[in-house]
Scaffold this motif. Structure first.
Motif: not given
Ligand code: PFF
Length: 462
Positions: A111-115, A253-255, A342-348
């Protein structure tokens, strides 16, 4: 039988909060939307250009096949089996396997990575939006007078040197992402993806046709597909490994998060191949849309990050209907960036909602606001704070390197070890209930092939 009344892993198909993609195609489009982004259209052509072309492309393709697809399957499976955010998904599966709850940390890192990726992704997406704006406005349409790289280079440098413009355009992009995320899975993400992905594919098809008609297609094919391994440095291999994670949205975490909304009756294997196939096709197509023009104009293929923003405007300024196709090109970049953002924000957001019991709009609002603050680090590192902060890299370069190369390699390796060694056979069987024949192969690949190859490639880079 409809997706609604199938039970999965002993649970009803729809999770408690009733979020589920309408069908496999929606999941494929959403995951492909996540995968296809600035990584394919902006990063891939310039890193392939910088690292010699063909041999780099070959290593990249091998990475996609050897560990990209197995990890994609693992992450979709982890999401769907638990229907939870990434942290709780690892926690839940580890608990059932009798393993340490400490595995949750991989979900946290993801999650940190996508954020962190999103914090610089919005800045680059802001460049695309700005370039769409100035190209459509005719900045590069010089009618009769010729412009040169000094002009297009100056335009790009002026943008990077101007924090206010950078902030304005990244904030516009961030707010568009926020508005989609805060509207929810069905009314926000799904609706947006259903429009954006087909438009993206159409734009790409038009652009490759334009490029083939006006550029040196043969030179581009030769550059991308004839491998000269003497040009392949160990650093290039490391970059190819990192990029294969980045481009498939792995270890971030996106997938897993999207997988949590996947219908219970869709084949994970077919889906993973479809997503990786689309992603790879788009990356190669992007190369085949850009390099013919670059070679036609005798420009440098290894021009670095500016390839897109310095070389292409120059070309568009000289070509028939350049203003129209140039604008279309930058608009396409913007759309591709949006489906990934969109997929980078959704996990957080999904994690915040559950962890602190927040309303979706609140979780999305907090994420957006904090992201904006972090993004200022990237904005300022391009101008007033353009100094090395970490291993000789600026804040932006360090963040890119740390996420795409270090965090993702580590996270991917840990995910493979988790699936291969921590999970029990019955858990794998439940996870891949739609693909029972794939389980024995998956198990061997995820246990031995993925960790071995990631380790060898990463170590060989040093
Ligand atoms: N795959 C995206 C790209 O190639 O631009 C970037 C990305 C999206 C990375 C989502 C990670 C992620 F979770």
């Amino acid at each position: 039988m409809s997706a609604e009344n199938i039970t999965y892993n002993g649970q009803a198909d729809a999770p408690a909060n009733n979020r589920i993609w309408r069908g496999r195609l929606t999941f494929v489009m959403a995951a492909a939307g996540s995968a296809v982004g600035l990584g394919n259209l902006w990063k891939f052509p310039y890193i392939a250009g910088e690292n010699g072309g063909g041999a780099f492309v070959l290593v990249y393709l091998a990475c996609i096949l050897l560990f990209g697809i197995p990890l994609l399957m693992a992450e979709i499976g982890i999401g769907r089996a638990t229907r939870l955010n990434a942290v709780d998904a690892f926690g839940n599966l580890a608990g059932k396997a009798g393993a340490s709850k400490g595995w949750k940390a991989i979900g946290g890192l993801a999650i940190c990575t996508s954020y962190l990726i999103l914090s610089f992704y919005i800045v680059v997406a802001g460049w695309c939006l700005y370039y769409f704006w100035i190209t459509a406005n005719g900045t590069f349409n010089t009618a009769g007078t010729t412009i040169d790289t000094a002009f297009t280079g100056g335009t790009f440098e002026n943008l990077l040197g101007d924090p206010v413009t950078l902030i304005i355009f990244s904030v516009i992009f961030l707010l568009i992402t926020f508005s989609i995320i805060s509207s929810g899975i069905e009314k926000g993400i799904e609706k947006a993806i259903n429009w954006l992905m087909p438009s993206l594919m159409l734009m790409l098809a038009v652009l490759i046709g334009y490029s083939a008609a006006n550029g040196n297609f043969e030179a581009a094919v030769d550059f991308l597909f004839s491998a000269d391994f003497s040009k392949l440095s160990s650093e290039a291999i490391f970059i190819a490994v990192g990029h294969s994670f980045f481009t498939l949205s792995l270890a971030s975490a996106a997938i897993i998060t999207y997988g949590a909304y996947m219908p219970a009756n869709s084949s994970i294997t077919k889906t993973a191949f479809a997503v990786a196939g689309i992603d790879t096709l788009v990356a190669l197509t992007a190369g085949l849309a850009i390099f013919p023009l670059v070679f036609q104009y005798g420009l440098e293929p290894g021009a670095g990050p500016g390839l897109m923003f310095i070389s292409l405007p120059l070309i568009f300024s000289d070509m028939p209907y350049g203003q129209l196709f140039g604008s279309l090109f930058f608009f396409m970049l913007f759309i591709a960036a949006l489906t990934s953002a969109i997929s980078l924000m959704e996990p957080t957001v999904a994690w915040l909602e559950r962890r602190f019991n927040l309303r979706r709009k609140t979780a999305a609002g907090l994420t957006t606001l904090s992201l904006w603050i972090v993004s200022l680090g990237t904005v300022f590192s391009l101008n007033i704070w353009n100094s090395p902060v970490f291993f000789g890299k600026t804040f932006f370069d360090a963040l890119d390197y740390l996420t795409a190369n270090v965090f993702m390699s580590f996270g991917a390796m840990a995910t493979a070890v988790f699936c291969g060694f921590a999970l029990r056979q019955p858990q794998l069987e439940a996870m891949f209930s739609t693909d029972p024949k794939a389980i024995p192969v998956f198990r061997v690949v995820i246990r031995y092939v993925v960790p071995a190859f990631v380790a060898v490639l990463v170590i060989s880079a040093f």
